[in-house]
Design a protein around this motif. Structure first.
Motif, mmCIF file in Angstrom:
data_model
loop_
_atom_site.group_PDB
_atom_site.id
_atom_site.type_symbol
_atom_site.label_atom_id
_atom_site.label_comp_id
_atom_site.label_asym_id
_atom_site.label_seq_id
_atom_site.Cartn_x
_atom_site.Cartn_y
_atom_site.Cartn_z
ATOM 1 N N GLU A 12 0.987 -0.955 -4.156
ATOM 2 C CA GLU A 12 0.373 0.315 -3.778
ATOM 3 C C GLU A 12 -0.562 0.028 -2.604
ATOM 4 O OE1 GLU A 12 -2.201 3.799 -5.945
ATOM 5 O OE2 GLU A 12 -2.437 1.747 -6.653
ATOM 6 N N ILE A 13 -0.521 0.878 -1.596
ATOM 7 C CA ILE A 13 -1.391 0.738 -0.430
ATOM 8 C C ILE A 13 -2.231 2.001 -0.325
ATOM 9 C CG2 ILE A 13 -1.506 0.582 2.082
ATOM 10 C CD1 ILE A 13 1.291 -0.982 0.096
ATOM 11 N N VAL A 14 -3.552 1.824 -0.281
ATOM 12 C CA VAL A 14 -4.480 2.951 -0.190
ATOM 13 C C VAL A 14 -5.523 2.660 0.882
ATOM 14 C CG1 VAL A 14 -4.198 3.690 -2.583
ATOM 15 C CG2 VAL A 14 -5.942 2.025 -2.022
ATOM 16 N N PRO A 15 -5.952 3.680 1.617
ATOM 17 C CA PRO A 15 -7.055 3.474 2.561
ATOM 18 C C PRO A 15 -8.348 3.211 1.794
ATOM 19 C CG PRO A 15 -5.913 5.554 2.968
ATOM 20 C CD PRO A 15 -5.414 5.017 1.676
ATOM 21 N N ALA A 16 -9.176 2.344 2.316
ATOM 22 C CA ALA A 16 -10.451 2.009 1.673
ATOM 23 C C ALA A 16 -11.441 1.602 2.746
ATOM 24 C CB ALA A 16 -10.247 0.876 0.667
ATOM 25 N N TYR A 17 -12.683 1.404 2.325
ATOM 26 C CA TYR A 17 -13.721 0.912 3.231
ATOM 27 C C TYR A 17 -14.255 -0.407 2.703
ATOM 28 C CZ TYR A 17 -13.894 5.151 5.976
ATOM 29 O OH TYR A 17 -13.575 6.179 6.811
ATOM 30 N N ARG A 18 -14.410 -1.342 3.623
ATOM 31 C CA ARG A 18 -15.002 -2.640 3.290
ATOM 32 C C ARG A 18 -16.009 -2.962 4.379
ATOM 33 N NH1 ARG A 18 -12.077 -8.465 2.629
ATOM 34 N NH2 ARG A 18 -13.888 -9.485 1.700
ATOM 35 N N ARG A 19 -17.253 -3.092 3.968
ATOM 36 C CA ARG A 19 -18.349 -3.357 4.913
ATOM 37 C C ARG A 19 -18.362 -2.327 6.042
ATOM 38 N NH1 ARG A 19 -16.579 -9.287 4.952
ATOM 39 N NH2 ARG A 19 -17.465 -10.052 3.027
ATOM 40 N N ASP A 20 -18.283 -1.062 5.687
ATOM 41 C CA ASP A 20 -18.323 0.063 6.634
ATOM 42 C C ASP A 20 -17.165 0.066 7.627
ATOM 43 O OD1 ASP A 20 -20.657 1.022 5.460
ATOM 44 O OD2 ASP A 20 -21.914 -0.217 6.755
ATOM 45 N N ARG A 21 -16.064 -0.576 7.282
ATOM 46 C CA ARG A 21 -14.889 -0.601 8.142
ATOM 47 C C ARG A 21 -13.676 -0.181 7.331
ATOM 48 N NH1 ARG A 21 -12.665 -5.574 11.832
ATOM 49 N NH2 ARG A 21 -11.197 -4.287 12.954
ATOM 50 N N GLN A 22 -12.842 0.684 7.922
ATOM 51 C CA GLN A 22 -11.663 1.148 7.203
ATOM 52 C C GLN A 22 -10.610 0.046 7.157
ATOM 53 O OE1 GLN A 22 -9.980 4.801 8.571
ATOM 54 N NE2 GLN A 22 -8.506 4.884 6.919
ATOM 55 N N VAL A 23 -10.025 -0.120 5.972
ATOM 56 C CA VAL A 23 -8.967 -1.106 5.763
ATOM 57 C C VAL A 23 -7.842 -0.459 4.958
ATOM 58 C CG1 VAL A 23 -10.506 -3.104 5.820
ATOM 59 C CG2 VAL A 23 -10.025 -1.976 3.641
ATOM 60 N N LEU A 24 -6.719 -1.128 4.917
ATOM 61 C CA LEU A 24 -5.615 -0.727 4.043
ATOM 62 C C LEU A 24 -5.623 -1.702 2.877
ATOM 63 C CD1 LEU A 24 -2.935 -0.075 6.765
ATOM 64 C CD2 LEU A 24 -4.077 1.638 5.356
ATOM 65 N N ARG A 25 -5.937 -1.194 1.697
ATOM 66 C CA ARG A 25 -6.049 -2.043 0.504
ATOM 67 C C ARG A 25 -4.678 -2.169 -0.160
ATOM 68 N NH1 ARG A 25 -11.177 -1.140 -2.469
ATOM 69 N NH2 ARG A 25 -11.767 -2.646 -0.884
ATOM 70 N N VAL A 26 -4.239 -3.375 -0.332
ATOM 71 C CA VAL A 26 -2.964 -3.661 -0.991
ATOM 72 C C VAL A 26 -3.264 -4.027 -2.438
ATOM 73 C CG1 VAL A 26 -0.911 -5.120 -1.016
ATOM 74 C CG2 VAL A 26 -1.956 -4.476 1.168
#
Length: 69
Positions: A12-26
């Motif tokens: 599953e791939i969902v958009p997320a934020y890590r350290r105020d930066r958008q990432v694609l979470r796998v």
């Protein structure tokens, strides 16, 4: 950011934020595998051609669901 893509083998791939930066979470089977900063990084984990976007359908209120009033 309600987009979500699913693939084979529980990916599953969902958009997320890590350290105020958008990432694609796998995720795989609910567990985080990686936070990717590009689509190319996502392709290391799952074949992009196998992904399907999950589109939530609009819901109707309870009165509209009942055939008999």
């Amino acid at each position: 950011m309600d987009s979500r893509w699913v693939g084979p083998d529980g990916y599953e791939i969902v958009p997320a934020y890590r350290r105020d930066r958008q990432v694609l979470r796998v995720r795989r089977n609910g567990r985080v595998v990686a936070d990717c900063s590009s689509v190319e990084e996502v392709a290391r984990y799952v074949d992009l051609a196998d992904l399907c976007e999950v589109i939530p359908l609009p819901t109707r209120d309870a009165a509209a669901r009942s055939a008999v009033k």
